[in-house]
Design a protein around this motif. Structure first.
Motif, PDB file in Angstrom:
ATOM      1  N   HIS B  53       0.837  -1.193   0.000  1.00  0.00           N
ATOM      2  CA  HIS B  53       0.000   0.000   0.000  1.00  0.00           C
ATOM      3  C   HIS B  53       0.872   1.241   0.000  1.00  0.00           C
ATOM      4  O   HIS B  53       1.828   1.340   0.771  1.00  0.00           O
ATOM      5  CB  HIS B  53      -0.855   0.041   1.268  1.00  0.00           C
ATOM      6  CG  HIS B  53      -2.019  -0.879   1.257  1.00  0.00           C
ATOM      7  ND1 HIS B  53      -3.234  -0.547   0.710  1.00  0.00           N
ATOM      8  CD2 HIS B  53      -2.166  -2.119   1.742  1.00  0.00           C
ATOM      9  CE1 HIS B  53      -4.075  -1.551   0.857  1.00  0.00           C
ATOM     10  NE2 HIS B  53      -3.458  -2.524   1.473  1.00  0.00           N
ATOM     11  N   HIS B  55      -0.053   4.064   1.112  1.00  0.00           N
ATOM     12  CA  HIS B  55      -0.321   4.821   2.335  1.00  0.00           C
ATOM     13  C   HIS B  55      -0.302   3.970   3.589  1.00  0.00           C
ATOM     14  O   HIS B  55       0.164   4.404   4.633  1.00  0.00           O
ATOM     15  CB  HIS B  55      -1.698   5.495   2.233  1.00  0.00           C
ATOM     16  CG  HIS B  55      -1.815   6.455   1.104  1.00  0.00           C
ATOM     17  ND1 HIS B  55      -2.347   6.123  -0.109  1.00  0.00           N
ATOM     18  CD2 HIS B  55      -1.433   7.748   1.008  1.00  0.00           C
ATOM     19  CE1 HIS B  55      -2.304   7.179  -0.913  1.00  0.00           C
ATOM     20  NE2 HIS B  55      -1.750   8.170  -0.263  1.00  0.00           N
ATOM     21  N   TRP B  56      -0.808   2.753   3.480  1.00  0.00           N
ATOM     22  CA  TRP B  56      -1.156   2.006   4.696  1.00  0.00           C
ATOM     23  C   TRP B  56      -0.162   0.923   5.050  1.00  0.00           C
ATOM     24  O   TRP B  56      -0.427   0.087   5.896  1.00  0.00           O
ATOM     25  CB  TRP B  56      -2.564   1.412   4.555  1.00  0.00           C
ATOM     26  CG  TRP B  56      -3.570   2.378   4.009  1.00  0.00           C
ATOM     27  CD1 TRP B  56      -4.250   2.290   2.838  1.00  0.00           C
ATOM     28  CD2 TRP B  56      -4.002   3.603   4.617  1.00  0.00           C
ATOM     29  NE1 TRP B  56      -5.072   3.380   2.670  1.00  0.00           N
ATOM     30  CE2 TRP B  56      -4.940   4.202   3.746  1.00  0.00           C
ATOM     31  CE3 TRP B  56      -3.682   4.255   5.815  1.00  0.00           C
ATOM     32  CZ2 TRP B  56      -5.560   5.417   4.015  1.00  0.00           C
ATOM     33  CZ3 TRP B  56      -4.300   5.474   6.095  1.00  0.00           C
ATOM     34  CH2 TRP B  56      -5.221   6.030   5.207  1.00  0.00           C
ATOM     35  N   GLY B  57       0.966   0.892   4.374  1.00  0.00           N
ATOM     36  CA  GLY B  57       2.011  -0.056   4.730  1.00  0.00           C
ATOM     37  C   GLY B  57       1.930  -1.367   3.970  1.00  0.00           C
ATOM     38  O   GLY B  57       1.068  -1.572   3.108  1.00  0.00           O
TER      39      GLY B  57
END
Lengths: 90, 359
Positions: B53, B55-57
């Motif tokens: 992701h 943004h979310w890792g």
């Protein structure tokens, strides 16, 4: 007690996520409680060492938080905490 | 030969299947999320997808129904307080690969990450822990570093089919390391390889094996496409022989595949080194050796020969029987049913492709 609001992008992974009030003294405490309510959510917002992910932003009453590593910005007097994604990607 | 392909792409996991004479698009999973690597573990008929992701890792997903539904499992995590370097917390910034353990370890999985971490699971991926003996190797602070990406990446994991305690890994940049005791101790295995970007190219550690694999019929035969050439070992990595072509084209590239039955046969997809990273002279070729790297054949039939910019990443070439498949950064997928002699493009316009694996 601040209201926590989220980017709608997180609802893809946590469909029931909605604005809600959460008690806490710091941003870190808010994230901890969010993870209790939505297991796994914290890992989307912070890394395994507790630091805010590079492309995630948290605003407390419109101000970007200062402590991205341990999330100790105070929220007890705040009205709204926003959890957004940064503008990046392609 | 397998009739199913898993494509890890910049916009999700795509599954293609051969039905009759044509390859068809079967499904798309993790829409718009980069999938750095995907594979099928035949021991449990489980698909694994490593997500990156923006943004979310990094995330890890598995499917028990051929990709119809997916379950997110906790991604590997560095232990609390661990530092990548002094003052910089160690966090997983990329999952490079996930590899099954040995046949006698039905619930063992390995994961390779950036920065340079080997993770191990013994509960079929419900949880992973860092293999700290490798992380704590004394060469890591001085000899492991980024190249292409910011930090060292553990991109290759070879489990010896004769002895599951014998594992050889490749770190880009860092080099090849071997354990013969199930991970208790690790030794650098880079003798004969080159680190052409360092003042001393013959360092013990600090080489850049882009991808390393073994010959299944003789696991003592290891192959690597490195940043500084193609290398082969016939003694389990104790010594490496430089098998690039003088003047190319077999020199730079990312990926390498080996024949299941013949320890002298392997395929690479050469590219222009290294500041260009693009197809050579605008044309695409696969090169094959059938004599352990003494000579190479250029295989171009069916591949684009002009105005081509396709680059093949390290996990984007696979082989099953006589069938090979590879995918490119330009979103093309090519398949050969005759060991690379002839190729057919089975799809254009896909997103940039990070991994290609037969399911």
């Amino acid at each position: 007690m601040p209201i926590i609001k989220f980017t709608h992008h997180l609802q893809r992974f946590f469909p029931t996520l909605a604005p809600q009030s959460i008690p806490g003294q710091t941003v870190a405490e808010i994230i901890q409680e969010l993870d209790r309510r939505y297991p796994g959510l914290a890992a989307y917002i912070v890394d395994e060492q507790g630091g805010l992910r590079k492309h995630v932003n948290i605003f407390v009453d419109g101000e970007l938080i200062q402590d991205r590593q341990s999330l100790q910005d105070a929220v007890s007097e705040a009205e709204v905490v926003y959890i957004f994604q940064a503008l990046s990607g392609g | 030969m397998s009739d199913r392909l898993l494509l890890g792409t910049n916009k999700g996991l795509l599954i293609l299947e051969k039905r009759g004479k044509t390859w068809e698009f079967v499904s798309e999973s993790h829409r718009a999320i980069p999938v750095s690597y995907a594979m099928r573990d035949p021991r449990h008929d489980t698909l694994w997808a490593c997500l990156d992701h923006g943004h979310w890792g990094t995330k890890l997903h598995r499917s028990h129904d051929s990709g119809a539904t997916w379950e997110e499992v906790p991604a590997p995590k560095y232990p609390e307080g661990l530092e990548r370097e002094p003052g910089h917390p160690a966090t997983v910034s990329y999952i490079w690969c996930i590899v099954p353990g040995g046949q006698d370890q039905p619930n063992r999985l390995y994961i390779g990450t950036e920065p340079g971490g080997l993770f191990q699971s013994d509960d079929n991926g419900d949880s992973f822990h860092l293999v700290e003996t490798l992380w704590n190797h004394p060469t890591r602070p001085t000899s492991w570093f980024g190249g292409g990406r910011d930090y060292a990446g553990l991109c290759s994991i070879v489990v010896d089919p004769r002895d599951s305690r014998h594992v050889t890994i490749g770190i880009s940049v860092g080099g090849v390391y071997e354990t013969c005791d199930g991970g208790e101790t690790w030794q650098p295995r880079n003798k004969g390889t080159l680190a052409c970007y360092l003042p001393d190219p013959h360092v013990e550690s600090g080489q850049d094996p882009h991808y390393m694999t073994c010959s299944p019929s003789n696991p003592d035969v290891l192959w690597q496409q490195s940043h500084c050439g193609v290398f082969r070992s016939t003694d389990g990595g104790q010594n490496w022989q430089h098998i690039s072509q003088p003047g190319g084209p077999v020199y730079f590239g990312f990926t390498i595949a080996t024949d299941e039955h013949d320890e002298n046969t392997a395929w690479v997809v050469p590219a222009v080194a290294d500041e260009f990273r693009m197809a050579i002279n605008g044309s695409l070729m696969v090169c094959r050796t059938e004599d352990g790297g003494k000579t190479w054949q250029e295989l171009r039939s069916g591949l684009p020969q002009k105005n081509c910019y396709d680059l093949t990443y390290r996990h984007a070439l696979d082989i099953r029987g006589d069938r090979l498949a590879f995918g490119t950064t330009t979103g093309n997928v090519f398949v050969s049913d005759n060991r690379g002699d002839d190729w057919a493009c089975i799809g254009n316009y896909f997103p940039p492709i990070f991994s290609v694996r037969f399911a």
